[in-house]
Design a protein around this motif. Structure first.
Motif, PDB file in Angstrom:
ATOM      1  N   LEU A  39     122.696 -12.394 -53.432  1.00 32.63           N
ATOM      2  CA  LEU A  39     122.068 -11.964 -54.769  1.00 32.63           C
ATOM      3  C   LEU A  39     121.229 -10.917 -54.520  1.00 32.63           C
ATOM      4  CD1 LEU A  39     121.707 -15.546 -56.531  1.00 32.63           C
ATOM      5  CD2 LEU A  39     123.443 -13.853 -56.718  1.00 32.63           C
ATOM      6  N   VAL A  45     121.930  -9.779 -60.756  1.00 34.36           N
ATOM      7  CA  VAL A  45     121.688 -10.547 -62.026  1.00 34.36           C
ATOM      8  C   VAL A  45     120.666  -9.495 -63.000  1.00 34.36           C
ATOM      9  CG1 VAL A  45     120.902 -12.527 -63.500  1.00 34.36           C
ATOM     10  CG2 VAL A  45     121.859 -12.635 -61.051  1.00 34.36           C
ATOM     11  N   THR A  46     121.140  -8.558 -63.499  1.00 30.07           N
ATOM     12  CA  THR A  46     120.706  -7.505 -64.059  1.00 30.07           C
ATOM     13  C   THR A  46     120.307  -6.331 -62.641  1.00 30.07           C
ATOM     14  OG1 THR A  46     118.267  -8.013 -63.961  1.00 30.07           O
ATOM     15  CG2 THR A  46     119.630  -8.383 -66.039  1.00 30.07           C
ATOM     16  N   GLN A  84     117.478  -5.163 -62.560  1.00 26.78           N
ATOM     17  CA  GLN A  84     116.046  -5.109 -62.538  1.00 26.78           C
ATOM     18  C   GLN A  84     115.524  -6.188 -61.422  1.00 26.78           C
ATOM     19  OE1 GLN A  84     114.517  -2.991 -64.742  1.00 26.78           O
ATOM     20  NE2 GLN A  84     116.512  -2.541 -65.084  1.00 26.78           N
ATOM     21  N   HIS A 128     113.282  -8.980 -60.449  1.00 26.69           N
ATOM     22  CA  HIS A 128     112.839 -10.231 -60.662  1.00 26.69           C
ATOM     23  C   HIS A 128     112.678 -11.280 -59.571  1.00 26.69           C
ATOM     24  CE1 HIS A 128     116.666 -12.056 -61.572  1.00 26.69           C
ATOM     25  NE2 HIS A 128     117.181 -11.037 -62.114  1.00 26.69           N
TER      26      HIS A 128
END
Ligand SMILES: C[S@@+](CC[C@H](N)C(=O)[O-])C[C@H]1O[C@@H](n2cnc3c(N)ncnc32)[C@H](O)[C@@H]1O
Length: 181
Positions: free
Chosen positions: A84, A130-131, A133, A135
């Protein structure tokens, strides 16, 4: 989850003290959302202890392990490796393919803490965002597991729990796990 190929979560880059809480939350999220195991690299015995304690009280099966080296785990994984990362392919574009692979093969989900070494990007079968962006590894893991299991994890049964939360509109109710409603 029971009767499905294994899903393990590998947490890289644990910095004792600074990452204790996040590493623990990786373990708790992995457990709650359908993974079978969490592997913590480095000095994360405190996180393992907390996750084991929750499993003992709220049920399993779930294993938390502290390991010294992640490279052999990734290289020798007999299944699909998903890393990820915000730089990866969009989860919505690859989730069906990963789900299909998980029908037959175990899945290793890798999450980082600080900068993840480039060999992880190269060894992974999928680098998944997961986008795109920045985070949190806990948030990314939660969304990914829910997509992987397509929501089935929310219905999972817990074994050997000594307590169970009764969902309710207002208030808190915890009963002995064997108690009838
Ligand atoms: C706080 S980030 C730091 C990542 C670090 N700056 C790097 O470039 O590798 C820690 C971890 O959260 C996860 N993460 C953060 N944002 C993500 C995203 N948008 N999609 C997937 N995983 C993400 C990744 O596993 C990452 O290794």
């Amino acid at each position: 989850m029971q009767d499905e190929p294994d899903v393990a979560v590998l947490r890289l880059g644990h910095r004792p003290g600074r990452d204790d809480r996040m590493t623990t939350h990786i373990g708790l999220t992995a457990r709650a959302l359908g993974a079978d195991r969490a592997l913590f690299v480095g000095d994360a015995s405190q996180s393992k202890e907390t996750v084991d304690d929750i499993t003992a009280r709220f049920g399993g099966p779930f294993e938390a392990e502290v390991i010294e080296s992640y490279r052999p785990i990734i290289r020798e994984w007999d299944g699909v490796v998903v890393h990820l990362t915000m730089y990866g392919e969009r989860v919505q574009d690859v989730e069906a393919e990963v789900r299909e692979a998980h029908a037959d093969e175990p899945v290793l989900v890798v999450v980082g803490a600080e900068k993840v070494p480039f060999d992880v990007y190269e060894e992974a079968d999928y680098n998944v965002g997961v986008t795109s962006q920045p985070h949190s590894e806990v948030a990314a893991l939660a969304v990914f597991l829910d997509r992987l299991f397509d929501g089935r994890e929310l219905e999972r049964e817990w074994e050997d729990a000594d307590r169970r939360v009764v969902p309710m509109e207002t208030g808190k109710r915890v009963v002995e796990a064997d108690d009838e409603e």
